[in-house]
Design an enzyme around this catalytic site. Structure first.
Site, PDB file in Angstrom:
ATOM      1  N   ASP A   7       0.847  -1.188   0.000  1.00 32.01           N
ATOM      2  CA  ASP A   7       0.000   0.000   0.000  1.00 32.01           C
ATOM      3  C   ASP A   7       0.890   1.247   0.000  1.00 32.01           C
ATOM      4  OD1 ASP A   7      -3.019   0.894   0.586  1.00 32.01           O
ATOM      5  OD2 ASP A   7      -1.666   2.215   1.702  1.00 32.01           O
ATOM      6  N   ILE A   8       0.623   2.166  -0.940  1.00 33.32           N
ATOM      7  CA  ILE A   8       1.397   3.406  -1.022  1.00 33.32           C
ATOM      8  C   ILE A   8       1.110   4.248   0.220  1.00 33.32           C
ATOM      9  CG2 ILE A   8       1.816   5.517  -2.356  1.00 33.32           C
ATOM     10  CD1 ILE A   8       0.858   3.982  -4.842  1.00 33.32           C
ATOM     11  N   GLU A  17      -4.805   2.470  -4.043  1.00 29.88           N
ATOM     12  CA  GLU A  17      -3.335   2.496  -4.034  1.00 29.88           C
ATOM     13  C   GLU A  17      -2.755   1.215  -3.446  1.00 29.88           C
ATOM     14  OE1 GLU A  17      -4.629   4.566  -0.175  1.00 29.88           O
ATOM     15  OE2 GLU A  17      -5.379   4.299  -2.207  1.00 29.88           O
TER      16      GLU A  17
END
Length: 332
Positions: A207-208, A250
Site C-alpha cells: 500500500d502506497i 493504491e
C-alpha cells in the site's frame, strides 16, 4: 460437405452393385432424388458412354431437359481425349480413373474446368456394365477455398478480439495488473496447487504510504501517474513466474509461487527500496510503500490475504516504508 456426402453415397451404390452381383444397373438404386441433390456433375452411362441418368445441375448448365439428356454420349459433353479413351476401353477398366483438369464447354459458351472421375461398375465378376462419371467444378472449389480462407482469417481475428476482451475483463485499466476479482481467482488456483504439491507460496500486500496527501497536494492526475510508476517498479522487481494485481485504489498484491518467506521478503525489500529511491521528476514528491509478506501453510485464500493485510497495517503502525513478515501458522 454435401458434395462429399453425396460422393460417399455414390461409392456406396457402386459397392452395392458389386457386392450383391446385380445382373444389370438398377436404375431404382440410383434414384432421381439423389441426382437432383448433387452439385457439379453426376452422370450414369452405359459402356458406350451413352447417358442413362444425369443430375439436375449439369442438365441446367448444358441446357438439356432432364429426360432429353438420356442417350447423349458423354464424349459429346466432355471433349477430352483421355476420357474418350477411358470410355472406349471401359470394359477392361477395373479402377476409377481421375482427370484433374478437364474443360467442359456449356451451350452458353462458358468453359469451366472440372475434376472428373470415371468409376467402372462391375455387377458381375470383373465385367464393366456401366460408368459413373463424377465431376467437381474447380471454379466453385476455388471460391470455397477462398471463402474458407476468409473464414479462417475471420476466426483468427475473432480469437484476437476475444483475447483482447478477455484481457480487458481481467486487467486493471490503469496499471495493466490483474484486477481484484481475477487475482483472487488466480490465488485460489495457486493455493490449491501449493496444497497438492506441498510447495511454498507467498503473498505480498502493498500500500502506497500517505497517498491521499499526494492527491490533495499534487492532484489526481499526478496520483494516477504515481500508481502507474509504482506498478511498473513492482513489475520490474518480481519474477516472470509471479503474479501482480491491483487490489484497489493504491493497494497492490503479488502472488509468489514456489517462494519461501525469506526470499519473498527479499523481493518485498527490493520493491520498497526501488520506490523510495525513485525520482518522479516532481519537486517535493516523495513516495514510499509499506508491505506485508505472509507464507501459505495449508490455509484458505482469504486467510493468507488477511494475514498479509494485517502485516501491511503493522508496517504502517511501525512507521511506514517498511516490510513486515511472519509465517502464517497452520490452522488446526
Amino acid at each position: 460437405m454435401g458434395q462429399l456426402f453425396a460422393l460417399i453415397m455414390l461409392w456406396g451404390i457402386h459397392y452395392s452393385i458389386t457386392k450383391y452381383q446385380f445382373l444389370s444397373i438398377p436404375s431404382s438404386l440410383i434414384t432421381n432424388e439423389l441426382f437432383k441433390e448433387l452439385t457439379g456433375m453426376a452422370v450414369l452411362a452405359d459402356t458406350k458412354g451413352n447417358i442413362i441418368k444425369a443430375n439436375r445441375q449439369i442438365c441446367t448448365f448444358l441446357n438439356y431437359d432432364e429426360d432429353k439428356i438420356v442417350g447423349v454420349n458423354i464424349t459429346d459433353i466432355i471433349d477430352h481425349e483421355g476420357i474418350g479413351m477411358t470410355v472406349k476401353n471401359c470394359e477392361h477398366l477395373n479402377n476409377p480413373v481421375r482427370f484433374s483438369d478437364v474443360t467442359v464447354s456449356f451451350k452458353s459458351g462458358q468453359a469451366i474446368p472440372f475434376k472428373i472421375t470415371v468409376i467402372p461398375l462391375h455387377p458381375i465378376s470383373n465385367i464393366t456394365t456401366g460408368l459413373l462419371v463424377i465431376g467437381e467444378n474447380k471454379m466453385i472449389e476455388e471460391i470455397l477455398k477462398q471463402k474458407n480462407e476468409s473464414i479462417s482469417e475471420l476466426n483468427k481475428e475473432l480469437m484476437a478480439v476475444n483475447e483482447i476482451l478477455k484481457n480487458k475483463s481481467i486487467r486493471d485499466g490503469l496499471t495493466n495488473f490483474y484486477n481484484h476479482q481475477y487475482i483472487n481467482e488466480l490465488l485460489e488456483i495457486k493455493l490449491a496447487e501449493a496444497a497438492e504439491t506441498k510447495e511454498n507460496l507467498c503473498v505480498l500486500m502493498m500500500d502506497i504510504d500517505n497517498f491521499k496527501r499526494v492527491n490533495d497536494r499534487f492532484g489526481h492526475l499526478t496520483g494516477d501517474r504515481v500508481i502507474i510508476e509504482v506498478a511498473n517498479l513492482i513489475r520490474q522487481n518480481i519474477r516472470s513466474s509471479d503474479y501482480a494485481g491491483r487490489y484497489g485504489g493504491e493497494e497492490f498484491i503479488a502472488v509468489l509461487p514456489y517462494t519461501s518467506l525469506e526470499y519473498a521478503s527479499q523481493i518485498a525489500e527490493r520493491i520498497r527500496s526501488s520506490i523510495q529511491n525513485y525520482d518522479f521528476g516532481i519537486k517535493g514528491l516523495r513516495v514510499t510503500i509499506s508491505i506485508g509478506a505472509a507464507q501459505f501453510d495449508d490455509r484458505l485464500p482469504d486467510s493468507l490475504v488477511n494475514m498479509a493485510d494485517m502485516l501491511l497495517y503493522q508496517a504502517k503502525y511501525n512507521g511506514r516504508n517498511r516490510v513486515e513478515n511472519i509465517l502464517a501458522e497452520t490452522r488446526v
